[in-house]
Scaffold this active site. Sequence first.
Site, PDB file in Angstrom:
ATOM      1  N   HIS A 272      13.478 -11.173  42.209  1.00 16.43           N
ATOM      2  CA  HIS A 272      14.220 -12.423  42.465  1.00 16.43           C
ATOM      3  C   HIS A 272      15.121 -12.314  43.700  1.00 16.43           C
ATOM      4  O   HIS A 272      16.221 -12.858  43.723  1.00 16.43           O
ATOM      5  CB  HIS A 272      15.054 -12.818  41.237  1.00 16.43           C
ATOM      6  CG  HIS A 272      14.221 -13.268  40.075  1.00 16.43           C
ATOM      7  ND1 HIS A 272      13.605 -14.493  40.034  1.00 16.43           N
ATOM      8  CD2 HIS A 272      13.891 -12.643  38.913  1.00 16.43           C
ATOM      9  CE1 HIS A 272      12.939 -14.617  38.883  1.00 16.43           C
ATOM     10  NE2 HIS A 272      13.087 -13.503  38.200  1.00 16.43           N
ATOM     11  N   ASP A 332      15.272  -8.692  35.632  1.00 18.65           N
ATOM     12  CA  ASP A 332      14.124  -9.253  34.913  1.00 18.65           C
ATOM     13  C   ASP A 332      12.945  -9.521  35.837  1.00 18.65           C
ATOM     14  O   ASP A 332      13.094  -9.599  37.058  1.00 18.65           O
ATOM     15  CB  ASP A 332      14.537 -10.568  34.226  1.00 18.65           C
ATOM     16  CG  ASP A 332      14.954 -11.629  35.234  1.00 18.65           C
ATOM     17  OD1 ASP A 332      15.654 -11.272  36.189  1.00 18.65           O
ATOM     18  OD2 ASP A 332      14.576 -12.801  35.072  1.00 18.65           O
ATOM     19  N   GLU A 333      11.785  -9.665  35.228  1.00 18.02           N
ATOM     20  CA  GLU A 333      10.562 -10.151  35.895  1.00 18.02           C
ATOM     21  C   GLU A 333      10.275  -9.461  37.232  1.00 18.02           C
ATOM     22  O   GLU A 333      10.030 -10.121  38.241  1.00 18.02           O
ATOM     23  CB  GLU A 333      10.651 -11.674  36.122  1.00 18.02           C
ATOM     24  CG  GLU A 333      10.769 -12.471  34.831  1.00 18.02           C
ATOM     25  CD  GLU A 333      10.779 -13.968  35.074  1.00 18.02           C
ATOM     26  OE1 GLU A 333      10.042 -14.679  34.394  1.00 18.02           O
ATOM     27  OE2 GLU A 333      11.542 -14.437  35.939  1.00 18.02           O
ATOM     28  N   VAL A 334      10.272  -8.137  37.231  1.00 18.11           N
ATOM     29  CA  VAL A 334       9.964  -7.417  38.473  1.00 18.11           C
ATOM     30  C   VAL A 334       8.449  -7.262  38.594  1.00 18.11           C
ATOM     31  O   VAL A 334       7.794  -6.711  37.711  1.00 18.11           O
ATOM     32  CB  VAL A 334      10.653  -6.025  38.489  1.00 18.11           C
ATOM     33  CG1 VAL A 334      10.338  -5.303  39.787  1.00 18.11           C
ATOM     34  CG2 VAL A 334      12.156  -6.178  38.309  1.00 18.11           C
TER      35      VAL A 334
END
Length: 537
Positions: A272, A332-334
């Site tokens: 992100h 998160d969400e790597v």
Amino acid sequence: MKVMYAVSSGRYNRPEFILPLLIIVQLGLNTVEGVWPLPQDFTSSTERYPLNPRAFHFGYGEQSVAQQGCSVLDAAFKRYFSLIFPDYTSANGVLQFSKDKPFIVEISVDHDDCESYPKEDSSEKYNLSVSERKAILNAETVWGAVRGLETFSQLVYQDDFGSYFVNKTEIEDFPRFQFRGILLDTSRHYLPVQTILKTLDAMAYSKFNVFHWHIVDDPSFPYQSRSFPSLSSKGAFHPMTHIYTQSDVRRVISYARLLGIRVLPEFDSPGHTNSWGKGQSDLLTPCYRGGTPSGTFGPVNPALPSTYQFMARLFKEVSSVFPDSYIHLGGDEVDFSCWKSNPDIRRFMHKMGFGVDFTKLQAFYIEKIVNITSALNKTSIVWQDVFDYHERRSSLSVVEVWRGGCYLCEVRRVAKAGIRVILASPWYLDQPGPTHNWARYYTVWPLAFQGTEEQKKLVIGGEVCMWGEYVDATNLSPRLWPRASAAAERLWSDEKQTSSVDKASPRLQDFRCKLVRRGIQAEPLYVGHCKHEYQGV
């Protein structure tokens, strides 16, 4: 005629009270539907007292440690006078009784935290007693007093002729959970400062106490950094109009403080971070295709020492700008595909003994960032992904559970590991949905997992998340309110007393109308009307 009912004990349902209550309905007495969120112990009566704005004032009790000059309470007195008497201006006040019978709201607090910031362990407990010509509000801290003033403001009502009244009432109240947050995402759409301040007002009406500011993300970097001005000048949607200056940030923090709301910043990495790379070269990982750089970039590059030097400087600044002891590090969400494609990252992995397990690389990176923030005396929060991938979980302090599925299974796993938990999964409000689905945010039971009392104490609260893909200043309020208020009651009130949607519904209808009258564009729950409809901006 005096009829007592106690919300906490359910006594008002007993047969001997039904007849007097019917008589009251037939007499057409206007009363309040109740307070939102519901106090822990609430006893009210039909005995009512008239209030005249010209003969009404707030004051400090003799025993109060805080006295006149207390910034938090002095500001609250001005704010709540206008909220309690919305029709009143000094020119058109209507006298209902003589000035020699004033009504006084007397506040006493045990600690002088007037010039400090609310903290994670600040008490918000208060007792409120309303009788003829006087209301006494006792609290341990000014933050508890502010919560009590909100409750008092909701007890005041008007009859059909515009006269103000309050009923005889006894309240003992405190929050069930210490952390009651709302996340706003100011990267996917920029939210003007005024929109944020208005949201803080509405949060205070529902007794939320944490503003989780998801200030930057892939699409834009609106935070104007002193140390790295290029981050916003190159990473914001617009370098002049779509940024938060240091002065803007101070304004939000200081406004929130007066409402008893903590401001928790989130600088999410290593994923992100697209917008970060525009103003900081060599921060992001170059992605490769077929052995050559593709010209695109992935997550933060965890292999370079310069990455951690940059992060140390940035977080040192963020720690000095945001006074709260918590800081959210994201995690998160790597997406590992870019790391996998990069030969330098693969060499670093081999050197570190990580093999081809990229979760180990992510854990290595997060550990470094946690150490940077710990050295700055900050408690770090991470999204649940970090917990799920992390082998050395002892370094984690607070984990925020956000994924769907069996979210209570995840809460249990985190608590079992001895780590504090914030629950967000059931309270993602950014997706449009009919307002009548507020019940799904109300019937959430955060502690309904198998675990010891000690493990359940590690659940420090919950958070409503308003992500910004489809939300900006035009639709933020109606999408947030009153559905967020359903979560607010779950996080504040006693679970047994607030388990019924049917019983909560008339109170939420009433509270939604209060929000509308206070200028908050809260969506209607169903067919109906408010006595005072929304009048526009």
